[in-house]
Write a protein that holds these residues in place. Structure first.
Motif, PDB file in Angstrom:
ATOM      1  N   ALA A  55       0.823  -1.205   0.000  1.00 42.89           N
ATOM      2  CA  ALA A  55       0.000   0.000   0.000  1.00 42.89           C
ATOM      3  C   ALA A  55       0.858   1.256   0.000  1.00 42.89           C
ATOM      4  O   ALA A  55       0.442   2.299  -0.510  1.00 42.89           O
ATOM      5  CB  ALA A  55      -0.938   0.006   1.197  1.00 42.89           C
ATOM      6  N   LEU A  56       2.066   1.158   0.568  1.00 44.23           N
ATOM      7  CA  LEU A  56       2.938   2.328   0.582  1.00 44.23           C
ATOM      8  C   LEU A  56       3.332   2.751  -0.831  1.00 44.23           C
ATOM      9  O   LEU A  56       3.579   3.933  -1.093  1.00 44.23           O
ATOM     10  CB  LEU A  56       4.193   2.034   1.413  1.00 44.23           C
ATOM     11  CG  LEU A  56       3.963   1.861   2.917  1.00 44.23           C
ATOM     12  CD1 LEU A  56       5.271   1.533   3.606  1.00 44.23           C
ATOM     13  CD2 LEU A  56       3.363   3.135   3.504  1.00 44.23           C
ATOM     14  N   GLY A  57       3.388   1.789  -1.767  1.00 43.37           N
ATOM     15  CA  GLY A  57       3.660   2.158  -3.159  1.00 43.37           C
ATOM     16  C   GLY A  57       2.547   2.999  -3.734  1.00 43.37           C
ATOM     17  O   GLY A  57       2.791   4.004  -4.423  1.00 43.37           O
ATOM     18  N   GLY A  58       1.286   2.615  -3.439  1.00 39.73           N
ATOM     19  CA  GLY A  58       0.167   3.442  -3.887  1.00 39.73           C
ATOM     20  C   GLY A  58       0.158   4.806  -3.236  1.00 39.73           C
ATOM     21  O   GLY A  58      -0.184   5.817  -3.872  1.00 39.73           O
ATOM     22  N   VAL A  63       1.022  10.605  -3.407  1.00 40.97           N
ATOM     23  CA  VAL A  63       1.760  11.778  -2.930  1.00 40.97           C
ATOM     24  C   VAL A  63       2.327  12.563  -4.109  1.00 40.97           C
ATOM     25  O   VAL A  63       2.315  13.812  -4.126  1.00 40.97           O
ATOM     26  CB  VAL A  63       2.868  11.341  -1.965  1.00 40.97           C
ATOM     27  CG1 VAL A  63       3.851  12.471  -1.708  1.00 40.97           C
ATOM     28  CG2 VAL A  63       2.266  10.863  -0.649  1.00 40.97           C
ATOM     29  N   TYR A  64       2.813  11.847  -5.131  1.00 44.64           N
ATOM     30  CA  TYR A  64       3.327  12.539  -6.327  1.00 44.64           C
ATOM     31  C   TYR A  64       2.216  13.336  -7.006  1.00 44.64           C
ATOM     32  O   TYR A  64       2.420  14.485  -7.433  1.00 44.64           O
ATOM     33  CB  TYR A  64       3.915  11.511  -7.290  1.00 44.64           C
ATOM     34  CG  TYR A  64       4.361  12.103  -8.602  1.00 44.64           C
ATOM     35  CD1 TYR A  64       5.553  12.811  -8.709  1.00 44.64           C
ATOM     36  CD2 TYR A  64       3.575  11.958  -9.742  1.00 44.64           C
ATOM     37  CE1 TYR A  64       5.950  13.370  -9.914  1.00 44.64           C
ATOM     38  CE2 TYR A  64       3.970  12.509 -10.957  1.00 44.64           C
ATOM     39  CZ  TYR A  64       5.158  13.212 -11.031  1.00 44.64           C
ATOM     40  OH  TYR A  64       5.559  13.764 -12.227  1.00 44.64           O
ATOM     41  N   GLY A  65       1.005  12.720  -7.096  1.00 43.93           N
ATOM     42  CA  GLY A  65      -0.101  13.446  -7.711  1.00 43.93           C
ATOM     43  C   GLY A  65      -0.539  14.645  -6.892  1.00 43.93           C
ATOM     44  O   GLY A  65      -0.826  15.724  -7.444  1.00 43.93           O
ATOM     45  N   LEU A  66      -0.592  14.491  -5.570  1.00 46.22           N
ATOM     46  CA  LEU A  66      -0.975  15.621  -4.725  1.00 46.22           C
ATOM     47  C   LEU A  66       0.082  16.726  -4.760  1.00 46.22           C
ATOM     48  O   LEU A  66      -0.250  17.919  -4.671  1.00 46.22           O
ATOM     49  CB  LEU A  66      -1.195  15.136  -3.287  1.00 46.22           C
ATOM     50  CG  LEU A  66      -2.431  14.278  -3.033  1.00 46.22           C
ATOM     51  CD1 LEU A  66      -2.566  13.985  -1.550  1.00 46.22           C
ATOM     52  CD2 LEU A  66      -3.686  14.948  -3.548  1.00 46.22           C
ATOM     53  N   TRP A  67       1.354  16.344  -4.859  1.00 46.49           N
ATOM     54  CA  TRP A  67       2.407  17.358  -4.954  1.00 46.49           C
ATOM     55  C   TRP A  67       2.237  18.189  -6.225  1.00 46.49           C
ATOM     56  O   TRP A  67       2.330  19.424  -6.206  1.00 46.49           O
ATOM     57  CB  TRP A  67       3.771  16.679  -4.930  1.00 46.49           C
ATOM     58  CG  TRP A  67       4.910  17.640  -5.059  1.00 46.49           C
ATOM     59  CD1 TRP A  67       5.553  18.008  -6.211  1.00 46.49           C
ATOM     60  CD2 TRP A  67       5.531  18.375  -4.009  1.00 46.49           C
ATOM     61  NE1 TRP A  67       6.537  18.910  -5.948  1.00 46.49           N
ATOM     62  CE2 TRP A  67       6.560  19.162  -4.583  1.00 46.49           C
ATOM     63  CE3 TRP A  67       5.335  18.442  -2.642  1.00 46.49           C
ATOM     64  CZ2 TRP A  67       7.369  20.001  -3.852  1.00 46.49           C
ATOM     65  CZ3 TRP A  67       6.158  19.273  -1.894  1.00 46.49           C
ATOM     66  CH2 TRP A  67       7.145  20.048  -2.484  1.00 46.49           C
ATOM     67  N   GLY A  68       1.955  17.527  -7.329  1.00 45.90           N
ATOM     68  CA  GLY A  68       1.724  18.276  -8.558  1.00 45.90           C
ATOM     69  C   GLY A  68       0.474  19.139  -8.475  1.00 45.90           C
ATOM     70  O   GLY A  68       0.455  20.278  -8.969  1.00 45.90           O
ATOM     71  N   PHE A  69      -0.594  18.616  -7.839  1.00 44.62           N
ATOM     72  CA  PHE A  69      -1.810  19.406  -7.691  1.00 44.62           C
ATOM     73  C   PHE A  69      -1.572  20.630  -6.814  1.00 44.62           C
ATOM     74  O   PHE A  69      -2.054  21.727  -7.105  1.00 44.62           O
ATOM     75  CB  PHE A  69      -2.909  18.525  -7.089  1.00 44.62           C
ATOM     76  CG  PHE A  69      -4.230  19.230  -6.923  1.00 44.62           C
ATOM     77  CD1 PHE A  69      -5.133  19.293  -7.972  1.00 44.62           C
ATOM     78  CD2 PHE A  69      -4.572  19.821  -5.713  1.00 44.62           C
ATOM     79  CE1 PHE A  69      -6.347  19.944  -7.828  1.00 44.62           C
ATOM     80  CE2 PHE A  69      -5.784  20.470  -5.555  1.00 44.62           C
ATOM     81  CZ  PHE A  69      -6.675  20.534  -6.621  1.00 44.62           C
ATOM     82  N   ALA A  70      -0.802  20.432  -5.729  1.00 42.85           N
ATOM     83  CA  ALA A  70      -0.575  21.548  -4.799  1.00 42.85           C
ATOM     84  C   ALA A  70       0.343  22.603  -5.388  1.00 42.85           C
ATOM     85  O   ALA A  70       0.138  23.804  -5.180  1.00 42.85           O
ATOM     86  CB  ALA A  70       0.006  21.005  -3.488  1.00 42.85           C
ATOM     87  N   VAL A 147      -5.726   4.849  -7.590  1.00 42.89           N
ATOM     88  CA  VAL A 147      -4.546   4.458  -6.811  1.00 42.89           C
ATOM     89  C   VAL A 147      -4.740   4.679  -5.310  1.00 42.89           C
ATOM     90  O   VAL A 147      -4.473   3.787  -4.497  1.00 42.89           O
ATOM     91  CB  VAL A 147      -3.295   5.189  -7.342  1.00 42.89           C
ATOM     92  CG1 VAL A 147      -2.123   5.032  -6.377  1.00 42.89           C
ATOM     93  CG2 VAL A 147      -2.917   4.638  -8.706  1.00 42.89           C
ATOM     94  N   PRO A 148      -5.197   5.846  -4.830  1.00 40.52           N
ATOM     95  CA  PRO A 148      -5.405   6.000  -3.382  1.00 40.52           C
ATOM     96  C   PRO A 148      -6.450   5.040  -2.818  1.00 40.52           C
ATOM     97  O   PRO A 148      -6.287   4.512  -1.711  1.00 40.52           O
ATOM     98  CB  PRO A 148      -5.857   7.457  -3.239  1.00 40.52           C
ATOM     99  CG  PRO A 148      -5.393   8.138  -4.471  1.00 40.52           C
ATOM    100  CD  PRO A 148      -5.464   7.123  -5.538  1.00 40.52           C
ATOM    101  N   ALA A 149      -7.512   4.804  -3.591  1.00 35.02           N
ATOM    102  CA  ALA A 149      -8.540   3.868  -3.121  1.00 35.02           C
ATOM    103  C   ALA A 149      -7.999   2.450  -3.018  1.00 35.02           C
ATOM    104  O   ALA A 149      -8.308   1.723  -2.065  1.00 35.02           O
ATOM    105  CB  ALA A 149      -9.742   3.910  -4.063  1.00 35.02           C
ATOM    106  N   LEU A 150      -7.172   2.022  -3.969  1.00 37.28           N
ATOM    107  CA  LEU A 150      -6.583   0.681  -3.895  1.00 37.28           C
ATOM    108  C   LEU A 150      -5.632   0.557  -2.716  1.00 37.28           C
ATOM    109  O   LEU A 150      -5.605  -0.468  -2.028  1.00 37.28           O
ATOM    110  CB  LEU A 150      -5.849   0.369  -5.203  1.00 37.28           C
ATOM    111  CG  LEU A 150      -6.732   0.160  -6.436  1.00 37.28           C
ATOM    112  CD1 LEU A 150      -5.867  -0.037  -7.672  1.00 37.28           C
ATOM    113  CD2 LEU A 150      -7.644  -1.036  -6.240  1.00 37.28           C
TER     114      LEU A 150
END
Length: 413
Positions: A55-58, A63-70, A147-150
């Motif tokens: 799950a840490l891989g997901g 985190v990469y997606g949220l970093w780009g969004f932020a 990905v976060p849901a999985l």
């Protein structure tokens, strides 16, 4: 990187251009493995299992997606972007791990656990939405949103295996909400479809097939009955032959359907056939029934259900099962009696052998005592014989030397 290393170190050997990146990759892999091992052995993830590491891989992808969004969509500074990520991904994973660690199988789902669970999945929904917004194209949006849901679902599975299934009272105490509304609409839609098709969701595939065979056999028998009841037209031989051929055709179909439905060998199938035929042949009585007469309604329902025959079949089946059970119990009792008698005989034989061994031991001890007494007597006799032999030797020695014995008068003087 390789041209940069060549420009920075023009005088170094050529193998350094590929050895340095390889060493960097090996160090990164070693650090990653060390971190994974430390996480698996940590108290924070203890007991959750290897799926938490997966799950840490997901979480890393999220985190990469949220970093780009932020940083690119919301244009937050990097420090605030870290805080932004910790509010969503870090908070949801912390809540899920806390759910697992504080869950008690003896208590089950409490109100506090339900609140934490809903909060965690709300954060998962927000995280998935922000990953979808930051996706580069429409093909990547559903994948990054999932990905976060999985990642959360991997821990959710272990959490559900740890907790008991909620009881019926807890299910009735569920509060209304949009998720509950969607679930109920989904269940009612499928229930309506099953009812429209005349299917039972609890029925197995084999039971559905056998019920369909019984209904088909009943329908073909009913068609044969209608053909037999319809008389042939008088004075028209060709129409009479046509009716007879149709009857033969329906008779053959009905016979095949009865054989395939195992009506002659299976009481349940024969009962289903009769019930279906009763419903087909008495449909007019059901339509014309006066439903204000409760007694007549109940009698017709019992006749349609073929209740007396079903009860007799069930009673006979139960009686046969009871007789078989009684016979098995009797056989088991006989086997237990035989085993008890064998055990009693073995016990008696063991007691007799023990008594004989004790008697033999007593005889051996008596023989040993007698042998010891005889041995002591022989020893006394041997000692006396040795003493007498020694005295005789002394007397003979004195006689040879002319020394008077101790019994002469000279020696006494």
């Amino acid at each position: 990187m390789i041209p940069s290393l060549s420009q920075l170190l023009p005088d170094e050997p050529g193998w350094l251009s590929w050895a340095a990146p390889l060493a960097t990759v090996l160090i990164a892999v070693a650090v990653t493995l060390w971190g994974v091992r430390r996480l698996r052995g940590s108290a924070w993830l203890a007991g959750i299992g290897p799926q938490a590491i997966v799950a840490l891989g997901g979480v890393a992808v999220s985190v990469y997606g949220l970093w780009g969004f932020a940083t690119e969509t919301v244009h937050l500074p990097k420090l605030l972007a870290v805080a932004f990520i910790s509010v969503f991904d870090a908070a949801e994973m912390t809540l899920l791990v806390m759910l697992y660690r504080t869950a008690d199988p003896q208590v089950g789902w409490t109100r506090e656990l339900h609140l934490m669970h809903r909060t965690a999945w709300t954060l998962v929904g927000f995280s998935g939405a922000m990953n979808a917004v930051h996706a580069p194209n429409w093909w990547a949006r559903p994948v990054l949103a999932a990905v976060p849901a999985l990642a959360a679902w991997l821990i959710e599975l272990q959490l559900r295996s740890k907790l008991h299934v909620p009881s019926r009272d807890e299910e009735d105490d569920v509060r209304p909400g949009p998720a509950r509304l969607v679930a109920l609409l989904w269940q009612h839609a499928w229930s309506g479809l099953f009812a429209l098709l005349g299917l039972d969701a609890r029925t197995s595939s084999s039971a559905i097939a056998r019920a369909a065979l019984a209904q088909r056999a009943a329908l073909r028998v009913y068609r044969l009955r209608l053909a037999l009841e319809a008389g042939a037209p008088a004075g028209r031989p060709r129409a009479a032959r046509r009716v007879e051929r149709r009857r033969e055709k329906l008779r053959g179909r009905a016979q095949k359907a009865l054989d395939r439905a195992d009506v002659a060998t299976d009481p349940g199938q024969s009962l289903a056939l009769v019930r279906r035929l009763a419903a087909l042949t008495r449909a007019e009585e059901v339509a014309r029934l006066n439903y204000s007469d409760t007694t007549a309604v109940l009698a017709l329902i019992e006749d349609l259900a073929v209740t007396p025959g079903a009860q007799r079949l069930e009673s006979s089946a139960l009686a046969k099962e009871a007789e078989d059970a009684r016979q098995r119990a009797e056989d088991a009792r006989k086997e237990a009696d035989d085993a008890r008698q064998e055990a009693e005989g073995a016990r008696q034989r063991a007691e007799e052998a023990l008594t004989a061994a004790r008697e033999e031991l007593a005889r051996v001890e008596e023989a040993r005592d007698a042998a010891l007494e005889d041995e002591s007597g022989v020893a006394e006799q041997a000692r006396g014989a040795r003493q007498r032999a020694a005295g005789a030797r002394r007397a003979a020695r004195r006689a040879r030397n002319g020394i008077p014995g101790p019994s002469c008068g000279h020696c006494r003087r």
